[in-house]
Design a protein around this motif. Structure first.
Motif, PDB file in Angstrom:
ATOM      1  N   ARG A 164      48.107  38.994  46.778  1.00 36.72           N
ATOM      2  CA  ARG A 164      48.299  39.880  45.626  1.00 36.72           C
ATOM      3  C   ARG A 164      49.660  40.568  45.678  1.00 36.72           C
ATOM      4  NH1 ARG A 164      43.692  44.418  47.283  1.00 36.72           N
ATOM      5  NH2 ARG A 164      44.330  44.629  49.476  1.00 36.72           N
ATOM      6  N   GLY A 165      50.648  39.849  46.237  1.00 39.61           N
ATOM      7  CA  GLY A 165      51.999  40.384  46.332  1.00 39.61           C
ATOM      8  C   GLY A 165      52.656  40.519  44.969  1.00 39.61           C
ATOM      9  N   GLU A 166      53.669  41.376  44.884  1.00 40.00           N
ATOM     10  CA  GLU A 166      54.285  41.669  43.583  1.00 40.00           C
ATOM     11  C   GLU A 166      55.150  40.537  43.052  1.00 40.00           C
ATOM     12  OE1 GLU A 166      56.914  44.962  43.530  1.00 40.00           O
ATOM     13  OE2 GLU A 166      58.274  44.136  45.025  1.00 40.00           O
ATOM     14  N   THR A 167      55.547  39.584  43.896  1.00 39.35           N
ATOM     15  CA  THR A 167      56.422  38.513  43.415  1.00 39.35           C
ATOM     16  C   THR A 167      55.662  37.258  42.982  1.00 39.35           C
ATOM     17  OG1 THR A 167      56.757  37.656  45.652  1.00 39.35           O
ATOM     18  CG2 THR A 167      58.348  39.284  44.861  1.00 39.35           C
ATOM     19  N   ALA A 168      54.380  37.146  43.317  1.00 38.99           N
ATOM     20  CA  ALA A 168      53.648  35.926  42.946  1.00 38.99           C
ATOM     21  C   ALA A 168      52.189  36.201  42.577  1.00 38.99           C
ATOM     22  CB  ALA A 168      53.735  34.902  44.072  1.00 38.99           C
ATOM     23  N   GLY A 169      51.392  36.589  43.555  1.00 42.63           N
ATOM     24  CA  GLY A 169      49.964  36.776  43.301  1.00 42.63           C
ATOM     25  C   GLY A 169      49.663  37.728  42.163  1.00 42.63           C
ATOM     26  N   ARG A 170      50.315  38.893  42.173  1.00 43.60           N
ATOM     27  CA  ARG A 170      50.052  39.905  41.145  1.00 43.60           C
ATOM     28  C   ARG A 170      50.474  39.449  39.741  1.00 43.60           C
ATOM     29  NH1 ARG A 170      52.524  45.538  42.536  1.00 43.60           N
ATOM     30  NH2 ARG A 170      51.518  44.985  44.516  1.00 43.60           N
ATOM     31  N   PRO A 171      51.710  38.921  39.560  1.00 36.90           N
ATOM     32  CA  PRO A 171      52.073  38.471  38.210  1.00 36.90           C
ATOM     33  C   PRO A 171      51.246  37.288  37.706  1.00 36.90           C
ATOM     34  CG  PRO A 171      53.845  38.014  39.784  1.00 36.90           C
ATOM     35  CD  PRO A 171      52.867  38.902  40.469  1.00 36.90           C
ATOM     36  N   ILE A 172      50.808  36.411  38.613  1.00 38.04           N
ATOM     37  CA  ILE A 172      49.954  35.302  38.190  1.00 38.04           C
ATOM     38  C   ILE A 172      48.616  35.845  37.690  1.00 38.04           C
ATOM     39  CG2 ILE A 172      48.661  33.268  38.973  1.00 38.04           C
ATOM     40  CD1 ILE A 172      51.032  32.766  40.950  1.00 38.04           C
ATOM     41  N   ALA A 173      48.061  36.809  38.431  1.00 43.94           N
ATOM     42  CA  ALA A 173      46.803  37.439  38.017  1.00 43.94           C
ATOM     43  C   ALA A 173      46.963  38.153  36.675  1.00 43.94           C
ATOM     44  CB  ALA A 173      46.341  38.423  39.091  1.00 43.94           C
ATOM     45  N   LYS A 174      48.080  38.813  36.499  1.00 44.77           N
ATOM     46  CA  LYS A 174      48.350  39.534  35.240  1.00 44.77           C
ATOM     47  C   LYS A 174      48.407  38.567  34.061  1.00 44.77           C
ATOM     48  CE  LYS A 174      51.733  42.693  33.132  1.00 44.77           C
ATOM     49  NZ  LYS A 174      53.023  43.403  33.338  1.00 44.77           N
ATOM     50  N   TYR A 175      49.042  37.414  34.275  1.00 45.91           N
ATOM     51  CA  TYR A 175      49.168  36.415  33.204  1.00 45.91           C
ATOM     52  C   TYR A 175      47.795  35.845  32.843  1.00 45.91           C
ATOM     53  CZ  TYR A 175      50.854  32.338  30.628  1.00 45.91           C
ATOM     54  OH  TYR A 175      51.069  31.391  29.662  1.00 45.91           O
ATOM     55  N   LEU A 176      46.984  35.531  33.848  1.00 50.06           N
ATOM     56  CA  LEU A 176      45.652  34.985  33.586  1.00 50.06           C
ATOM     57  C   LEU A 176      44.801  36.002  32.834  1.00 50.06           C
ATOM     58  CD1 LEU A 176      44.829  33.132  36.937  1.00 50.06           C
ATOM     59  CD2 LEU A 176      45.765  32.179  34.834  1.00 50.06           C
ATOM     60  N   THR A 177      44.930  37.270  33.216  1.00 49.51           N
ATOM     61  CA  THR A 177      44.194  38.334  32.529  1.00 49.51           C
ATOM     62  C   THR A 177      44.621  38.430  31.073  1.00 49.51           C
ATOM     63  OG1 THR A 177      43.986  39.609  34.589  1.00 49.51           O
ATOM     64  CG2 THR A 177      43.692  40.815  32.515  1.00 49.51           C
ATOM     65  N   LYS A 178      45.934  38.376  30.843  1.00 50.26           N
ATOM     66  CA  LYS A 178      46.476  38.448  29.482  1.00 50.26           C
ATOM     67  C   LYS A 178      45.921  37.329  28.605  1.00 50.26           C
ATOM     68  CE  LYS A 178      50.780  37.204  28.660  1.00 50.26           C
ATOM     69  NZ  LYS A 178      52.266  37.201  28.627  1.00 50.26           N
ATOM     70  N   ASN A 179      45.697  36.166  29.222  1.00 46.79           N
ATOM     71  CA  ASN A 179      45.185  35.017  28.473  1.00 46.79           C
ATOM     72  C   ASN A 179      43.666  34.869  28.574  1.00 46.79           C
ATOM     73  OD1 ASN A 179      47.537  33.233  27.315  1.00 46.79           O
ATOM     74  ND2 ASN A 179      48.267  34.019  29.277  1.00 46.79           N
ATOM     75  N   LEU A 181      41.636  34.487  31.024  1.00 46.16           N
ATOM     76  CA  LEU A 181      41.146  33.425  31.897  1.00 46.16           C
ATOM     77  C   LEU A 181      40.504  34.065  33.131  1.00 46.16           C
ATOM     78  CD1 LEU A 181      44.199  31.002  31.707  1.00 46.16           C
ATOM     79  CD2 LEU A 181      41.948  30.668  30.644  1.00 46.16           C
ATOM     80  N   PRO A 182      39.252  33.716  33.427  1.00 44.52           N
ATOM     81  CA  PRO A 182      38.575  34.299  34.592  1.00 44.52           C
ATOM     82  C   PRO A 182      39.169  33.778  35.909  1.00 44.52           C
ATOM     83  CG  PRO A 182      37.204  32.604  33.598  1.00 44.52           C
ATOM     84  CD  PRO A 182      38.396  32.777  32.689  1.00 44.52           C
ATOM     85  N   PHE A 183      39.219  34.631  36.911  1.00 44.15           N
ATOM     86  CA  PHE A 183      39.735  34.232  38.225  1.00 44.15           C
ATOM     87  C   PHE A 183      39.232  35.209  39.275  1.00 44.15           C
ATOM     88  CE2 PHE A 183      42.673  37.238  36.408  1.00 44.15           C
ATOM     89  CZ  PHE A 183      43.023  38.069  37.461  1.00 44.15           C
ATOM     90  N   THR A 184      39.404  34.810  40.519  1.00 44.84           N
ATOM     91  CA  THR A 184      39.071  35.669  41.660  1.00 44.84           C
ATOM     92  C   THR A 184      40.321  35.836  42.507  1.00 44.84           C
ATOM     93  OG1 THR A 184      36.788  34.848  41.687  1.00 44.84           O
ATOM     94  CG2 THR A 184      37.594  35.899  43.701  1.00 44.84           C
ATOM     95  N   VAL A 185      40.510  37.008  43.077  1.00 48.83           N
ATOM     96  CA  VAL A 185      41.639  37.256  43.980  1.00 48.83           C
ATOM     97  C   VAL A 185      41.115  37.482  45.387  1.00 48.83           C
ATOM     98  CG1 VAL A 185      43.557  38.800  44.561  1.00 48.83           C
ATOM     99  CG2 VAL A 185      43.083  38.265  42.169  1.00 48.83           C
ATOM    100  N   ALA A 186      41.682  36.771  46.340  1.00 47.97           N
ATOM    101  CA  ALA A 186      41.354  36.975  47.754  1.00 47.97           C
ATOM    102  C   ALA A 186      42.579  37.530  48.462  1.00 47.97           C
ATOM    103  CB  ALA A 186      40.935  35.647  48.391  1.00 47.97           C
ATOM    104  N   HIS A 187      42.353  38.334  49.491  1.00 45.23           N
ATOM    105  CA  HIS A 187      43.456  38.946  50.236  1.00 45.23           C
ATOM    106  C   HIS A 187      43.043  39.136  51.684  1.00 45.23           C
ATOM    107  CE1 HIS A 187      41.073  42.606  49.682  1.00 45.23           C
ATOM    108  NE2 HIS A 187      41.015  42.280  48.398  1.00 45.23           N
ATOM    109  N   SER A 188      43.835  39.867  52.441  1.00 45.79           N
ATOM    110  CA  SER A 188      43.581  40.018  53.874  1.00 45.79           C
ATOM    111  C   SER A 188      42.248  40.690  54.175  1.00 45.79           C
ATOM    112  CB  SER A 188      44.719  40.824  54.531  1.00 45.79           C
ATOM    113  OG  SER A 188      44.868  42.083  53.895  1.00 45.79           O
ATOM    114  N   GLY A 189      41.737  41.443  53.224  1.00 46.78           N
ATOM    115  CA  GLY A 189      40.465  42.126  53.441  1.00 46.78           C
ATOM    116  C   GLY A 189      39.263  41.343  52.948  1.00 46.78           C
TER     117      GLY A 189
END
Length: 281
Positions: A164-179, A181-189
């Motif tokens: 969920r980094g600001e240069t890739a994971g976060r903007p990709i998630a933001k774009y999918l949300t804008k469109n 599109l359902p998705f799941t985010v996984a991270h270190s926790g």
């Protein structure tokens, strides 16, 4: 199956040539200004790709290098100068930045009309990395479909973003949300990452560490897109062992020649759009 990002990027570049020719009719040569701070291997490689593609397309790419020891004020002054220069259509500050500056302030430095990297909160552009991922998915979709229902197809898929980094994971998630599109985010926790990956149709790995996705964490139906990069023996490697993944994934992007070339091509498309908007102004 390996997804050849270089071939996808070549197709994008071919389309851009038409737009570049149209700009020349208005006596405009698109120009991108790049601020490169320090000597990060990944940054050096990406900037090198941008310069090469710019030369091939006829887009001016001006790179200003600052040392690790540079003052933050030097970067701010440089970008402010570019903001005022009408001959510069696009500005990027190559991440990561080893200077003491808040992420918010950094994102706001380029003028929104020139922020071709899409970090400004009111940027006129989607981030190239997001557009690259979507372009790759579009190419996969077109291998078995002859219509334009990409978003409908994606809406039926289980999409997993790792990171969920600001240069890739976060903007990709933001774009999918804008469109929508359902998705799941996984991270270190995240607890059981393997269970998530095994039940996902599309995995977008954006961590930048080795062995985030192992061969036993995917199925024969997995589409695996490697966005995260890390240095390994003086070259860049992705979040998974490509030799192990190659024999199992339905589709996967390699390094080199995967997401990177498409990312750079989509950046250049944003620069062209910015140049076109300068005519309208």
């Amino acid at each position: 199956m390996l997804i050849n990002g270089r071939e996808i990027a070549a197709g994008i570049a071919e389309d851009l040539q038409i737009k570049i020719a149209e700009l020349k009719q208005h006596e405009i040569i698109a120009k991108l200004a790049v601020a490169l701070v320090g000597k990060d291997l990944g940054s050096e490689k990406y900037v090198e790709q941008k310069v090469k593609l710019g030369l091939r397309l006829g887009i001016k790419v001006a790179v200003s290098r600052l040392e690790n020891s540079a003052k933050t004020e030097s970067l701010i002054s440089l970008v402010n100068w570019w903001n005022k220069d009408p001959a510069i259509h696009g500005i990027i500050i190559q991440r990561p930045i080893p200077l003491k500056i808040e992420s918010n302030e950094l994102n706001n430095l380029p003028a929104r009309k020139k922020d071709v990297d899409g970090f400004h909160p009111q940027s006129l552009f989607d981030p190239p990395i997001v557009l690259a991922v979507m372009k790759i998915l579009e190419n996969i979709y077109r291998l078995s479909h002859d219509n334009n229902d990409l978003l409908k197809w994606l809406a039926e898929k289980k999409i997993l973003i790792i990171g969920r980094g600001e240069t890739a994971g976060r903007p990709i998630a933001k774009y999918l949300t804008k469109n929508k599109l359902p998705f799941t985010v996984a991270h270190s926790g995240t607890g059981d990452l393997k269970q998530l990956t095994l039940t996902s149709d599309i995995i977008i790995s954006a961590v930048g560490k080795p062995n985030i996705v192992r061969h036993d964490m995917i199925s024969e139906k997995t589409v695996l897109i490697g966005v995260g990069l890390h240095p390994e023996n003086d070259h860049l490697a992705t979040d998974y062992n490509q030799e192990e993944i190659a024999g199992k994934a339905l589709f996967y992007t390699p390094v080199p020649g995967g997401v990177g070339p498409v990312n750079v091509a989509m950046l250049m498309e944003n620069v062209i759009i910015a140049a076109e908007k300068s005519i309208q102004r």
